[in-house]
Design a protein around this motif. Structure first.
Motif, PDB file in Angstrom:
ATOM      1  N   GLU A   1       0.818  -1.212   0.000  1.00 53.98           N
ATOM      2  CA  GLU A   1       0.000   0.000   0.000  1.00 53.98           C
ATOM      3  C   GLU A   1       0.849   1.258   0.000  1.00 53.98           C
ATOM      4  OE1 GLU A   1      -3.218  -0.695   2.820  1.00 53.98           O
ATOM      5  OE2 GLU A   1      -3.597  -2.630   1.878  1.00 53.98           O
ATOM      6  N   LYS A   2       2.060   1.131  -0.497  1.00 55.57           N
ATOM      7  CA  LYS A   2       2.931   2.254  -0.824  1.00 55.57           C
ATOM      8  C   LYS A   2       3.149   3.231   0.328  1.00 55.57           C
ATOM      9  CE  LYS A   2       1.957   1.719  -5.694  1.00 55.57           C
ATOM     10  NZ  LYS A   2       2.953   0.620  -5.681  1.00 55.57           N
ATOM     11  N   GLY A   3       3.455   2.664   1.492  1.00 52.34           N
ATOM     12  CA  GLY A   3       3.864   3.513   2.592  1.00 52.34           C
ATOM     13  C   GLY A   3       2.749   4.077   3.441  1.00 52.34           C
ATOM     14  N   ILE A   4       1.490   3.705   3.141  1.00 52.92           N
ATOM     15  CA  ILE A   4       0.359   4.143   3.966  1.00 52.92           C
ATOM     16  C   ILE A   4       0.009   3.007   4.922  1.00 52.92           C
ATOM     17  CG2 ILE A   4      -2.042   4.957   3.974  1.00 52.92           C
ATOM     18  CD1 ILE A   4      -0.151   6.830   2.496  1.00 52.92           C
ATOM     19  N   PRO A   5       0.318   3.145   6.214  1.00 52.68           N
ATOM     20  CA  PRO A   5      -0.001   2.049   7.146  1.00 52.68           C
ATOM     21  C   PRO A   5      -1.515   1.812   7.232  1.00 52.68           C
ATOM     22  CG  PRO A   5       1.580   3.578   8.126  1.00 52.68           C
ATOM     23  CD  PRO A   5       1.051   4.231   6.880  1.00 52.68           C
ATOM     24  N   ARG A   6      -1.870   0.578   7.545  1.00 53.53           N
ATOM     25  CA  ARG A   6      -3.270   0.201   7.596  1.00 53.53           C
ATOM     26  C   ARG A   6      -4.050   0.918   8.695  1.00 53.53           C
ATOM     27  NH1 ARG A   6      -5.936  -4.337   5.336  1.00 53.53           N
ATOM     28  NH2 ARG A   6      -5.443  -4.048   3.143  1.00 53.53           N
ATOM     29  N   ASN A   7      -3.409   1.133   9.839  1.00 56.91           N
ATOM     30  CA  ASN A   7      -4.101   1.823  10.923  1.00 56.91           C
ATOM     31  C   ASN A   7      -3.072   2.373  11.910  1.00 56.91           C
ATOM     32  OD1 ASN A   7      -3.642  -0.141  13.195  1.00 56.91           O
ATOM     33  ND2 ASN A   7      -4.666  -1.504  11.737  1.00 56.91           N
ATOM     34  N   PRO A   8      -3.502   3.292  12.751  1.00 55.65           N
ATOM     35  CA  PRO A   8      -2.539   3.976  13.627  1.00 55.65           C
ATOM     36  C   PRO A   8      -2.053   3.118  14.795  1.00 55.65           C
ATOM     37  CG  PRO A   8      -4.743   4.884  13.906  1.00 55.65           C
ATOM     38  CD  PRO A   8      -4.848   3.855  12.843  1.00 55.65           C
ATOM     39  N   PHE A   9      -2.530   1.884  14.903  1.00 54.98           N
ATOM     40  CA  PHE A   9      -2.145   1.039  16.026  1.00 54.98           C
ATOM     41  C   PHE A   9      -1.117  -0.015  15.638  1.00 54.98           C
ATOM     42  CE2 PHE A   9      -6.487   2.088  18.064  1.00 54.98           C
ATOM     43  CZ  PHE A   9      -5.967   3.268  18.577  1.00 54.98           C
ATOM     44  N   MET A  10      -0.872  -0.202  14.352  1.00 45.71           N
ATOM     45  CA  MET A  10       0.283  -0.989  13.945  1.00 45.71           C
ATOM     46  C   MET A  10       1.517  -0.132  14.218  1.00 45.71           C
ATOM     47  SD  MET A  10      -0.893  -2.233  10.191  1.00 45.71           S
ATOM     48  CE  MET A  10       0.249  -3.622  10.150  1.00 45.71           C
ATOM     49  N   ASN A  11       2.662  -0.749  14.390  1.00 42.21           N
ATOM     50  CA  ASN A  11       3.867   0.051  14.634  1.00 42.21           C
ATOM     51  C   ASN A  11       4.071   1.098  13.543  1.00 42.21           C
ATOM     52  OD1 ASN A  11       4.163  -1.617  16.779  1.00 42.21           O
ATOM     53  ND2 ASN A  11       6.241  -2.313  16.275  1.00 42.21           N
ATOM     54  N   ALA A  12       3.871   0.684  12.287  1.00 43.68           N
ATOM     55  CA  ALA A  12       4.090   1.619  11.183  1.00 43.68           C
ATOM     56  C   ALA A  12       3.176   2.826  11.302  1.00 43.68           C
ATOM     57  CB  ALA A  12       3.866   0.911   9.846  1.00 43.68           C
ATOM     58  N   GLY A  13       1.918   2.573  11.595  1.00 43.09           N
ATOM     59  CA  GLY A  13       0.962   3.671  11.732  1.00 43.09           C
ATOM     60  C   GLY A  13       1.285   4.562  12.915  1.00 43.09           C
TER      61      GLY A  13
END
Lengths: 317, 317, 317, 317
Positions: free
Chosen positions: B116-128
Motif C-alpha cells: 500500500e505504498k507507505g500508507i499504514p493500515r491503521n494507527p495502532f500498527m507500529n508503522a501507523g
C-alpha cells in the motif's frame, strides 16, 4: 448475561420519523452516485434512483421512509442468517472451519484462503459463506425450504421468495465461486457435493425482500436472540452478541474500519444495494439504494446510516 | 450528536466490586499461563504472577482489584494518546497518511506497507504509530514533554514518568523499527528526521503507569471526549466515538475479531501486558497481567475482560 | 570438470566487427527510447543518446563499437564481483545466508524478505547484495581498497575509480536501502555494523568503468575462472559455472525470463544503463545505453544483446 | 540464426556409456531417498528403487542405463510438448495469455494468478499449462488424438499410450485443478469449456513413456527444432531456443535456480519422477527415479543430472 438497556428517556426524546424524513431528503439530492452491480445481468437493470429505510423497534413498531416496501435481491445479507443457522447447528466447532477475523482483502479473494490453507477469514467473505452453507446443508433436511421458512418467519412476511432468474444468472457466470468452492474442497473444508453447496449458496443470495422485511429479520440480533414475530429464541443472547461482533468486524467487505468509524453499528451489506444493521437493545434496521461504492457497499445506504447514527447518537461507540 | 446513556437502574444493580473480586480469583488460579515479552531484556524481567484491574466510572469513582497500583510499561497503549493528539492537530487529513482498516497482519509487518505504498493500515500498527508520532512532532513543541504532561493530566497522577532503561533498550535493539521508519520515509510519509521520530516513539512506549492511572486516562473516550480530572475537552464527542471505533477494529494486533467476539469493547493492548478498554457512557478500564498469548495480547487480561463483559452485560454488542 | 569448447571453425566464420557495426546502426536509430534512472540526481544527468558495446575474447582481442570508451556508473553490475569474492571467501556456506532462486519481485522489495525471514532470494537483489557485501566486509581487510584493486586487475585498467558524488548521493537518499539493511539485521543476517555495510555497498555501486573495462572484467566467467589480464584463478571452473547460472536466473531484476528468452546469455544489468554478459568458452561482453525499460534494464542494451545472439547464434540455448 | 556447434573433438573424447555406468552405480547406492508422489493413488504404487537414464544423440544413437525401458507417467513433462504446439499455433500472441517468467511459487499456487489477474507466470505451472492446453484445443481438431500421434512421432514409438486409470484418478481428486481452471476462466483466459480443458490436461499428464522415448522426444529441442525420427521441423531454430530458455527459467517448479546452479541444462520435471533435459546441439536426455524431493522433482534424477554435467562439462554455463 443480560445486556444494559439504554435509558428509555433518552430514546423517547428521539423523533425517529422526523430523522428518517431528513435523511430521505438528503439522500434523494444525491441520487445518481455510485454504480449498480453489473456482474449479474439481472441486477444491473435495477434503477439507481431508489432509496428506502426501515427501523424495526423491539416493541414491534416500524418506522419507514422512501422505497422501504420495494423488494430487492438481498445477496450477501443472507450470510447473516446462514451464519446464525450454522452457529446454532455446529456451536463453537464452527470456528475450526471458518475464522472470525477481518479479511483485509476484497470479498472474493483466493489469496488469503491459500495462505491459511482453506480456512476462510470470516463467514461473510464468499469463501466463508460457502463453508457456512456447507454446514447448514449437513445439518438441516431440505435446506432451501428451511431457509425460506426461516426468512418468512423472521420477517413475518409469508411472501418472501427467491428470484430464480438471479439464481440462474449467478450459476451461469460464477466461475470465481466455482473456483473458490473447489479450492476449499481441495482442503477438505467442504463436506457436501460442491455443486450442491453452490446451488444452496446461489439460492440464499437470490432471496428478494424489502427494507421492512429485512429490518424485522435482524431484530432478533438486537433483542438477545428472540424473534418478536414468532416468540422463538432464534439464538441465545450470547449468540446474538457474537454475530453482531462478526458483523462489526467483517460485515462490509474490506470497508469494516470505515463503517465502524462513520457508522458505528454492526452491519451487513449486499451487492443488491441493501445494508442491514443492528442497534443492540433498540432496533433492527435496513437501508437500500442500488448504487455501490468502490468497495461494493451501497454508497447512499452507507451515507444514510452515517447520518442516522450521528443524528440519533445510536453508534455503539 | 449526543450518545444514548445506559439505563441508570440497570447499571445501579451491578455490584462491580463483587464482580472484580470474582474475576481476580479466577485469574489468579491461572497464573503462569502466557509468555512475558522478551524482545526487550528489561521487559522480560517482569514476573508473570501479577494481575490488576481498575474501572474509572464517569462520576470519578474507581473500582480496583489485585495489583492495580503496580506500574508497568504501557508500550502500545500509548498509541491511543498519540492518535488522539494527532487527530486533534491534523483533523481528518490524518487519514490521508494512515488508514483505519484492520491489518490482518502482525503488528510489525512490512508487507502490507509495501503493497500500500507507505500508507499504514491503521494507527495502532507500529508503522501507523510512527506516522502519528511524526504528526505529533510536527505540531507540538517539545513533544516528549507535552506527552508526559498530557498523561499526567489524564491520569491525575503527577508522578507518571518514562522508564529510560526500557527506552534505551528499545533504541539499541529495534532494527525492525529503524527499518520500518526508513521504509515509510522512502515513501515521503515521515516529515521529521527519522531518528527524532524513533526517539519520540520509544519514549512514548516506555511510559510507566498503573491500572488506575490508565483506566482514568481513557475515561475521556467514554465521556464524549471530556477529561473528568481537568474538565478539558480532550477531543470532541465525535472524536471519541471515532477513536473507539479504531480501537475496536485494530486495537489488539491481529486478534481484533477475537476480542470483538469474546470481549466486545473498544480496547488497546501493549506487550507490557496492559490492556485499556472503554465502555461508552459508562467507564474507562484497564487490566494488566504480563503473560502474553501468541498474538501479543495479555492472555489473562483478555480473559478478565471477557469475564467482565459476560458478567456485566456491558459488551457494546 | 572441463567445459566443451565451441567448434573453432564456426566461431571463425563470424565477422564480429561487422555484426557490431550493424547493431550500432540499428540502436542509434532508436535513440531516445527508455528513461534514464532519476532516483540518484547525478545519474539523471547522463544523456540518453549513448550506446557502446565491447567484446573481450578469450585470446585477449577486443571488439568494440560506439561509446565503448565512455565511463558510466556500474551500479548493480558490481554485484557480480562481490558475489565472486563472497563465494571465494565463504564457499557454499554463503547459500545459508542468501538463496539463489529467482525473485519474481522488483529488485528492492521487502515482501519476499519478510516471508522468508531475512534470507534474500538471490545475491543480485539489493537485499542479497547487502548480505554479500557483509560477507566481503567480514573476510577482507580494507574491503573498499581491495575491491578497487580487484576491478583494476580484472579490467587491466589502473584508472578505474569511484564516483564519490554518486556514492554520497545514494547515501543521502537511500531510505529504502537503510530500511532493508536494518530489516536484514533484525534477522541477524548482517554481522557488521549496518552503516559500514551500506557504505561499502554504495561505494561498489558508484564505481565508474567503460564497456571495454567491463567486458574484460567478466572474461574470467567465460574462461573457467581464469583472469587473462593477470593469469590468476579468480574462481574455479565450477565457481564460474555457478555464477553464470545465478546471472541467468536472477541477473536482470524481474525480467530474467524475458532475457533468457530474447538474449539467452548469463547477464547482469545496472541502473546506470550497463549490462555485462558471458558467452561461456567464448567471450565476456558489455553493452551500455542509459535509457531504461520499466523493469530497470537498459532498453537499447537489451535490444543490442538480443540482436547479437540472434546474429551470431551464441545463445547458450 | 544458426547455433554454434560444440567442438566435435571435445565431444568425441567423452565415453558416455562409462559415465552412465558410473552414475547408475552411484544412484543405486542411494535408493530409498525421496518420497513417491501420493496425491494420485495410482502413482503412489510405483516402487522407489528404480532408476533409468537415456541420451538421444543428434545422429540417432542412444545411450542408456538401468530402467531406461520401464514406462512411467510423464505428468508435467507433457507441458513441454503442449507449449511447443501452442507456440506453433498462436505464435508470439501466446505470451499475451501466459507469461514466461519464473514463478517463485509452488506449481499449483493461486496467489500469483490472482495478483496478475489471471495471467499465469509461465506455461510450466499448472495454471499456465491449462492455458496452453486451451490454446491447443482451440487450434487442433481432436486434440487428444493429435497429441498422442505427436508423441509417437517424436519418440518413434507407436506404442506410446495413455494410462486411463491415472487420468481418471486425477479427474476425481483434482479439486485444486478445477478451482484453478474456473479461476482462470473468471478472467476470460480460457476459451473452451472448462471441463474439456481439464480433460485434455489430465490426458496429457497421464501419458506413459520410458526414458528412451522421452530422450528422443526432446531431441528436436537440441537440434534447432528438427525431429530426427520423422525429419519434420517441429518448430523453428528460434522456437527451440526459446522453449529451452523457458525450461531453464521455469522447468523445475520453484527449484529453477537450484537446477541452473547444480545441473545447468534446460530441463522439465514431472511428479512421476521423470526429468527431460536438453544439451543444445548435442543431445536430448531423460532420467527417471520415482522418489521426489520436497520441491516435487525427482531427487535421484536431479542428482544424476548434476553428476552428468559435472562429469561431461556439458552444462550450458
Amino acid at each position: 448475561m443480560r445486556k444494559l438497556a439504554p435509558n428509555p428517556d433518552d430514546l423517547g426524546r428521539l423523533d425517529l420519523d422526523d430523522i428518517l424524513g431528513t435523511i430521505n431528503e438528503e439522500v434523494r439530492r444525491r441520487f445518481g452516485e455510485g454504480e449498480v452491480a453489473d456482474y449479474i445481468p439481472k441486477l444491473a437493470e435495477v434503477p439507481k434512483d431508489r432509496f428506502g429505510m426501515a427501523l424495526a423497534m423491539l416493541d414491534g413498531r416500524v418506522h419507514e421512509v422512501g422505497d422501504a416496501r420495494e423488494r430487492f435481491s438481498i445477496q450477501s445479507i443472507s450470510k447473516v442468517y446462514t451464519l446464525t443457522l450454522a452457529l446454532e447447528a455446529a456451536g463453537d466447532a464452527l470456528w475450526t472451519r471458518v475464522d472470525r477475523e477481518p479479511s483485509g482483502d476484497p470479498y472474493n479473494s483466493l489469496i488469503q484462503l491459500e495462505l491459511e490453507k482453506g480456512i476462510p477469514r470470516n463467514p461473510f467473505m464468499n469463501a466463508g459463506a460457502l463453508v457456512t452453507a456447507d454446514v447448514v446443508l449437513s445439518n438441516y433436511d431440505d435446506a432451501e425450504r428451511m431457509l425460506l421458512d426461516f426468512m418468512r418467519a423472521r420477517s413475518g412476511n409469508p411472501e418472501v421468495g427467491t428470484d430464480d432468474v438471479v439464481a440462474k444468472s449467478e450459476r451461469e457466470s460464477g466461475y470465481r465461486n466455482v473456483a473458490m468452492a473447489n479450492f476449499i474442497r481441495s482442503y477438505d473444508n467442504l463436506h457436501n457435493d460442491v455443486q450442491d453447496v453452490l446451488d444452496f449458496y446461489y439460492q440464499q443470495c437470490a432471496l428478494r425482500m424489502d427494507c421492512v422485511d429485512l429490518a424485522r429479520s435482524v431484530q432478533y440480533l438486537a433483542d438477545g436472540g428472540r424473534c418478536r414475530a414468532t416468540g422463538e429464541a432464534v439464538t441465545t443472547a450470547e449468540g446474538a452478541t457474537r454475530i453482531n461482533s462478526v458483523m462489526m468486524i467483517a460485515g462490509t467487505y474490506d470497508a469494516a474500519g470505515d463503517f465502524a468509524y462513520h457508522v458505528g453499528l454492526p452491519a451487513k451489506s449486499g451487492v443488491g444495494g441493501g445494508i442491514v444493521a443492528v442497534v443492540p437493545r433498540v432496533m433492527g434496521l435496513c437501508v437500500w439504494s442500488p448504487g455501490l461504492d468502490e468497495k461494493g457497499n451501497s454508497l447512499l445506504g452507507r451515507y444514510a446510516l452515517h447520518r442516522f447514527t450521528r443524528m440519533t447518537g445510536l453508534s455503539v461507540f
